[in-house]
Enzyme design. Structure first.
Site, short mmCIF file in Angstrom:
data_model
loop_
_atom_site.label_atom_id
_atom_site.label_comp_id
_atom_site.label_asym_id
_atom_site.label_seq_id
_atom_site.Cartn_x
_atom_site.Cartn_y
_atom_site.Cartn_z
N GLU A 1 0.75 -0.72 -0.44
CA GLU A 1 0.45 -0.18 -0.35
C GLU A 1 0.94 1.18 0.08
O GLU A 1 1.00 2.09 -0.91
CB GLU A 1 -0.99 0.13 0.85
CG GLU A 1 -2.03 0.71 1.11
CD GLU A 1 -3.30 0.99 2.22
OE1 GLU A 1 -4.09 2.05 2.81
OE2 GLU A 1 -2.96 -0.03 3.69
N GLY B 1 -8.04 4.67 8.13
CA GLY B 1 -9.69 4.26 9.21
C GLY B 1 -8.50 3.22 10.29
O GLY B 1 -8.81 3.35 11.49
N ALA B 2 -8.04 2.18 9.70
CA ALA B 2 -7.17 2.00 10.56
C ALA B 2 -6.12 1.43 10.60
O ALA B 2 -5.44 1.04 10.90
CB ALA B 2 -7.59 0.09 9.91
N SER B 3 -5.23 2.54 9.65
CA SER B 3 -3.67 2.25 9.11
C SER B 3 -2.74 3.92 8.67
O SER B 3 -3.30 4.70 8.18
CB SER B 3 -3.33 1.05 8.44
OG SER B 3 -3.43 1.23 7.23
N ALA B 4 -1.76 3.79 8.79
CA ALA B 4 -1.01 4.64 8.45
C ALA B 4 -0.16 4.21 8.46
O ALA B 4 0.87 3.37 8.68
CB ALA B 4 -0.52 5.95 9.59
N GLN B 5 0.47 5.14 6.27
CA GLN B 5 2.45 4.75 5.98
C GLN B 5 2.34 5.48 5.81
O GLN B 5 2.39 6.62 6.24
CB GLN B 5 1.34 3.69 4.85
CG GLN B 5 0.51 2.76 4.98
CD GLN B 5 -0.46 2.47 5.04
OE1 GLN B 5 -1.40 3.25 4.56
NE2 GLN B 5 -1.27 1.56 5.56
#
Length: 544
Positions: free
Chosen positions: A134, A182-186
């Protein structure tokens, strides 16, 4: 792990990619204009809620309307050969693998059994991608839109009029990407030879970086494959590869998941400060007797979640402190000291350099904050902060200005925000109560990733060159070039140093590289030969 994705058939220049995120699934149609070399993008409808909220019975009807909408975007003569790719992200990563497989099997069955679906649907193209994929796709997307990469993934020469000026210090032609969902960060950025050498030194023998999870409570580790070691000193040339980028994906650090953890932390904190009698009452069935103060909620706003009443106190700095406490609980101790570069979980990463595009909730929270500051200035409500609006007019304000802005926008009365039109429709009304927390989370992540307070290298964008910045564009570019990228065509499959997903805290033995895997065999053969030579020498001496 999944098999390599099927490439679009030559007779179809179109590809359908569905972004199955934690809050919903949106369809995109991509096409490469062979004459101009440009990618044409069409955006379809979004189905809500997320794919992970569906069951085997509902997943087909959930996806079908969006897929059918794509029929209007693709000419009839190309539909039968156009592939459908469904790529799910962080929301699905929380589900057990057997539940994921059941959903994909049901989706495949529904789409292939419907005579109304005119496209090519193959089971291996319905899958969950990991955080590294992602992040890598986001980097490809923003660099292509910014004019830094061609559709063949080759780095383009510097030209005037690109979306972001070239970094004068590093002369790095590629920009990094920051994404918040909403559920992760990159976070992902290009690492040149020096950066990659430092990265390999930091990796040591602890295992390749894998996706970290807030719930898991561990640190992602790093290792290097033999291919990476051989490629460290290779100069530029040829298409970029996944291993040309350093990426970190933080599962559980998205806005919705962090809000859940924050609310649990606020309840736990209040209980710790409650007297014994009130603590006993709070532990009884009358669990929600004492309202909980929420610094990330706007003043005048009350919310009831799972029987607990949260009262907004509107304090940006305290909101960031509370979020920081939740992050530190998962960091296994504060391992970062001044001069070191550490990610949010305490693991070292290369020094940040160059410019970054911040997309997703990073942008939406920032744009909301800019609008609120403008509204407050027009009403004369900024007071001594009057110059802050001008400071934040640019799309790339420094971190210290963002931190200052959290105090101002979070202190707004909820009724003021409603009066100013920030809740004019159902979607805005649903999102408004969480905007303070989302903005503080975005700023906190920039701080924890190590961005300098005075530099302005982070550009908050929704579109680049009039195109929406979405990681799905990068996935299309990856598929388009998978025959030309040195074997990097397999989604979800890592380099040879990482053949299996290593969950946080459960590390598989480090696999041997291509050359290293034969080392024990050669060692045994060498031992046999040495033994034979010694035996021959002893016998010759005995005869002599």
């Amino acid at each position: 792990m999944f098999a390599a994705a099927a490439l679009p058939a030559p007779s179809s220049p179109y590809t359908i990619i569905c972004d199955a995120g934690s809050t919903g699934t949106r369809l995109y149609v991509y096409r490469l204009d062979d004459e101009r070399g440009d990618v044409q993008i069409q955006e379809g409808p979004k189905a809500v809620p997320g794919l992970s909220a569906q069951s085997r019975e509902t997943v087909g009807p959930y996806l079908l309307p969006s897929v059918l909408e794509a029929s209007e975007m693709i000419p009839p003569e190309h539909r039968a050969a156009t592939p459908v790719h469904l790529y799910a992200t962080a929301g699905m990563r929380f589900l057990p693998e057997e539940e994921q497989k059941a959903l994909y099997d049901a989706a495949f069955g529904s789409l292939t059994s419907s005579s109304a679906v005119p496209f090519r649907v193959e089971r291996e193209n319905l899958r969950t991608i990991d955080g590294d994929d992602e992040g890598y796709f986001a980097a490809l997307a923003v660099n292509y839109l910014a004019g830094r990469l061609g559709s063949d993934l080759n780095i383009l020469a510097a030209e005037e009029g690109t979306a972001v000026d070239w970094d004068a210090d590093w002369q790095d032609p590629l920009v990094g990407a920051l994404d918040l969902g909403g559920a992760s960060a990159q976070i992902v950025f290009h690492a040149d030879g020096r950066q990659r050498r430092r990265q390999l030194m930091l990796r040591g023998s602890e295992g390749r970086v894998e996706e970290a999870g807030l719930e898991a409570g561990g640190v992602r580790r790093l290792s290097a494959s033999a291919d990476e070691r051989r490629g460290v000193d290779e100069g530029p040339g040829g298409p970029v590869r996944r291993d040309d980028f350093f990426s970190i994906s933080l599962l559980g650090y998205g806005a919705e998941r962090m809000r859940e953890h924050l609310e649990a932390e606020l309840v736990a904190r209040q209980r710790r400060h409650t007297s014994g009698r009130r603590l006993a009452a709070a532990a009884s069935e009358s669990h929600a007797a004492a309202p909980v103060s929420n610094p990330c909620g706007f003043r005048g706003h009350r919310a009831t979640v799972d029987g607990v009443v949260y009262i907004g106190t509107g304090n940006g700095r305290r909101c960031m402190q509370a979020l920081g406490h939740v992050m530190r609980q998962n960091a296994n101790g504060d391992l970062c000291t001044p001069g070191q570069y550490c990610d949010i979980l305490g693991a070292h990463h290369p020094r940040l350099h160059g410019d970054f595009f911040a997309i997703g909730l990073h942008y939406y929270a920032f744009a909301w904050a800019q609008t609120v500051l403008k509204d407050m200035e027009e009403r004369g409500a900024l007071g001594k902060q009057r110059g802050l609006r001008q400071l934040l007019e640019a799309p790339n304000p420094p971190l210290h200005a963002l931190e200052e802005a959290t105090d101002v926008v979070c202190s707004a009365e909820y009724s003021f925000l409603v009066d100013m039109g920030h809740a004019n429709d159902a979607m805005l009304r649903e999102k408004l109560p969480h905007r303070c927390m989302e903005f503080c989370l975005a700023v906190s992540l920039l701080d924890r990733f190590g961005f300098s307070p005075r530099e302005n290298h982070v550009h908050f964008v929704d579109t680049i060159q009039d195109h929406k910045a979405e990681w799905t564009l990068g996935a299309f570019l990856h598929l388009l070039n998978s025959d030309q990228t040195g074997g990097a065509s397999t989604l979800g499959l890592k380099s040879k140093a990482s053949n299996a997903l290593q969950r946080v805290g459960i590390f598989s033995p480090r696999p041997l590289s291509d050359s290293g895997m034969y080392y024990p065999i050669w060692l045994a053969i060498g031992g046999i030969l040495i033994g034979c030579l010694r035996l021959i020498t002893v016998r010759l001496r005995a005869k002599g």
